[in-house]
Design an enzyme around this catalytic site. Structure first.
Site, short mmCIF file in Angstrom:
data_model
loop_
_atom_site.label_atom_id
_atom_site.label_comp_id
_atom_site.label_asym_id
_atom_site.label_seq_id
_atom_site.Cartn_x
_atom_site.Cartn_y
_atom_site.Cartn_z
N ASN A 122 -0.64 -27.21 6.03
CA ASN A 122 -0.32 -28.64 5.97
C ASN A 122 -0.03 -29.11 4.55
O ASN A 122 0.93 -29.84 4.31
CB ASN A 122 -1.45 -29.46 6.59
N THR A 167 39.24 -61.71 -1.13
CA THR A 167 38.06 -62.03 -0.31
C THR A 167 38.62 -62.11 1.11
O THR A 167 39.76 -62.53 1.31
CB THR A 167 37.41 -63.39 -0.71
N HIS A 168 37.82 -61.68 2.07
CA HIS A 168 38.30 -61.59 3.47
C HIS A 168 39.54 -60.69 3.57
O HIS A 168 40.33 -60.85 4.52
CB HIS A 168 38.63 -62.97 4.06
N SER A 289 50.24 -33.61 7.92
CA SER A 289 50.23 -33.68 9.38
C SER A 289 51.06 -32.53 9.91
O SER A 289 52.09 -32.18 9.34
CB SER A 289 50.83 -35.01 9.84
N LYS A 295 53.85 -37.14 6.18
CA LYS A 295 52.49 -37.64 6.03
C LYS A 295 51.72 -36.97 4.91
O LYS A 295 51.81 -35.79 4.67
CB LYS A 295 51.69 -37.42 7.33
N ASN A 297 47.76 -37.50 4.16
CA ASN A 297 46.62 -38.25 4.71
C ASN A 297 45.40 -38.22 3.79
O ASN A 297 45.09 -37.19 3.19
CB ASN A 297 46.24 -37.68 6.08
N GLU A 302 38.43 -40.53 4.41
CA GLU A 302 38.00 -40.88 5.77
C GLU A 302 36.69 -40.18 6.12
O GLU A 302 35.80 -40.77 6.74
CB GLU A 302 39.08 -40.49 6.77
N TYR A 329 -1.95 -34.62 9.76
CA TYR A 329 -0.74 -33.90 10.15
C TYR A 329 -0.58 -33.87 11.67
O TYR A 329 -1.54 -33.72 12.42
CB TYR A 329 -0.79 -32.46 9.61
N GLN A 334 7.35 -31.60 11.67
CA GLN A 334 8.26 -30.48 11.45
C GLN A 334 9.72 -30.92 11.66
O GLN A 334 10.65 -30.28 11.16
CB GLN A 334 7.91 -29.34 12.42
#
Ligand code: ARG
Length: 470
Positions: A122, A167-168, A289, A295, A297, A302, A329, A334
């Site tokens: 332990n 903003t937004h 791609s 493409k 990417n 991501e 314990y 575990q």
């Protein structure tokens, strides 16, 4: 999975704790009980802990010097077997602790059985896991510093490049590229300070807490704590073996850091799109791609954005494991390791990928500047001018500016394209000088308040962070 009724049973009871058992465990029992499949990652920490414990047992006169010599050397042999892939892990021996000890017995014989004097699995597992997490905090610190340095280089190159601030996700006011990069330096800087705080708080040694109550052997916990780089022994043996705050703190720090990485990744995904073209990611950190030849990417961004899910999930999972456990314990604990291992692996990978992407990417100064001037981004500057020069209350200035934005929208042009007559139709006190504040360069240069977007302020912050991050 085999049906438990047909499952094989281990022929003999466990060599480490099987004294009172006549029968070996069912195969299903063995499968649910074993942690060796993952906790073998703590082999180096386990052996370091055992070597420190053995040295202490000699120094306190609990074991003979000759036995300790055999134990300490034998443990190094075990370590090298593990490191070179020659070690055969056994599921029957449950975990890394018993696998190492059993192999030590094969190598050195009887003295191996004396190593476990005055300790338990332990306190052993708590010690090993703390050492492992501590290494991760250190790796995290280096990863964050490298990322901060990459951001500083970007900020320095473009301290006065203009871009739209949002903003937004709507154009708000022009800001500088350097200022935007430095916003992330602040975030990762707070992560760095959380990592350092967590390390200080976690750095006490559980070793010698034994099963839960301490031990009657005259051990020296200060000695083992020091040998393992801890600041002190943990002060309460019950807490020492049942505490997993250090793992939870690591996961919380990791979650917040992953959230920051994710926000930045999201911006990179948007910025690298054909509609924005704010940045060009390097070929080294992009993918293609298989069907669309044009493409490029932002897969790394991501995936970084997605990592926060599993890291935060690990944090939640361990909170759930711990929340109902009585002291001290319980085997539930575990379940702590796989969560932390997975979160740590993915956080380190995300930090490294982000650092690579940031170091390699090119900010497109032209596109940033064009976007900076679009969307009536200097409307606030116009309102401020009306307050400063024409002496209007801000609310009136806001209203007049709003009417000019509406007029520009109607004419299909931007604020600086309005004529002086247009301007004066909204407020007769407007003079030609107003056009000075409608330029984005002037706009950012004027925002000199502490922490503002003016290039001088940005350079001041870059210099401060260069001192900190080296
Ligand atoms: N493999 C165990 C774990 O990871 C080690 C501690 C086991 N202790 C015990 N008393 N069964 O938690």
């Amino acid at each position: 999975m085999t049906d438990s009724s047909n499952a094989k049973k281990s022929a003999t009871s466990n060599a480490m704790w099987g004294g009172r058992f006549a029968d070996g465990p069912d195969a299903i029992m063995e499968a649910i009980n074993a942690s060796i499949g993952f906790d073998q990652r703590m082999a180096a920490q386990d052996i370091a802990g055992s070597r420190a414990h053995a040295a202490m047992l000699e120094a306190t006169g609990i074991l003979e010097a000759s036995d300790v010599k055999a134990i300490r050397e034998g443990l190094l042999t075990v370590l090298s077997e593990i490191e070179t892939g020659r070690f055969e892990f056994s599921v029957g021996l449950e975990d890394i602790h018993m696998n190492v000890e059993a192999r030590l017995k094969e190598i050195i014989g009887e003295p191996a059985g004396r190593l476990h004097t005055g300790r338990s699995r332990n306190d052993q597992v708590a010690t090993d896991f703390k050492l492992w997490v501590r290494d991760q905090l250190d790796a995290c610190e280096s990863g964050l510093l490298a990322l901060i340095r990459a951001l500083l280089a970007q900020a320095e190159a473009g301290a006065d490049w203009v871009m739209p601030g949002f903003t937004h996700l709507q154009t708000a006011q022009p800001v500088t590229w350097g200022h935007h990069m430095m916003a992330y330096v602040e975030m990762f800087g707070r992560d760095l300070s959380r990592v350092r705080d967590a390390r200080v708080r976690m750095n006490t040694s559980p070793l010698g807490a034994a099963a839960l109550a301490g031990t009657s052997f005259p051990i020296d916990r200060h000695m083992t704590a020091e040998a393992l780089g801890f600041d002190a022994p943990a002060a309460n043996s019950l807490d020492a073996v049942s505490d997993r705050d250090f793992a939870l703190e690591f996961l919380s720090v990791a979650s917040i850091c992953a959230m920051h990485l994710s926000r930045f990744a999201e911006e990179l995904v948007i910025w690298s799109s054909a509609q924005f073209r704010f940045v060009t990611l390097s070929d080294r950190f992009s993918t293609g791609s298989s069907i669309m030849p044009q493409k490029k990417n932002p897969d790394a961004a991501e995936l970084i954005r997605a990592k926060v899910g599993r890291i935060f999930g690990a944090n939640t999972a361990l909170m759930m494991v711990m929340k109902g456990l009585p002291l001290a314990y319980s085997k539930d604990m575990q379940e702590d390791k796989e969560q932390v291992f997975d979160a740590a692996d993915n956080l380190m990978l995300a930090l490294a990928a982000m650092q690579g992407m940031v170091s390699d990417m090119t900010a497109n100064r032209e596109s940033l500047a064009v976007a900076a001037g679009a969307g009536f981004s200097t409307a606030t500057d116009l309102a401020d001018w009306l307050v400063r020069v024409a002496g209007l209350p801000f609310r009136s200035a806001h209203h007049i500016t709003g009417s000019l934005v509406a007029l520009a929208e109607k004419k299909g042009c931007d604020l600086p394209d309005l004529t002086l007559e247009d301007m004066q139709s909204a407020h007769s006190g407007i003079t030609r000088d107003v056009f000075d504040v409608l330029g984005v360069e002037n706009s950012v240069n004027s925002r000199t308040s502490y922490g503002g977007t003016a290039p001088d302020q940005v350079r001041h912050q870059i210099a401060r962070w260069k001192e900190i991050a080296g």
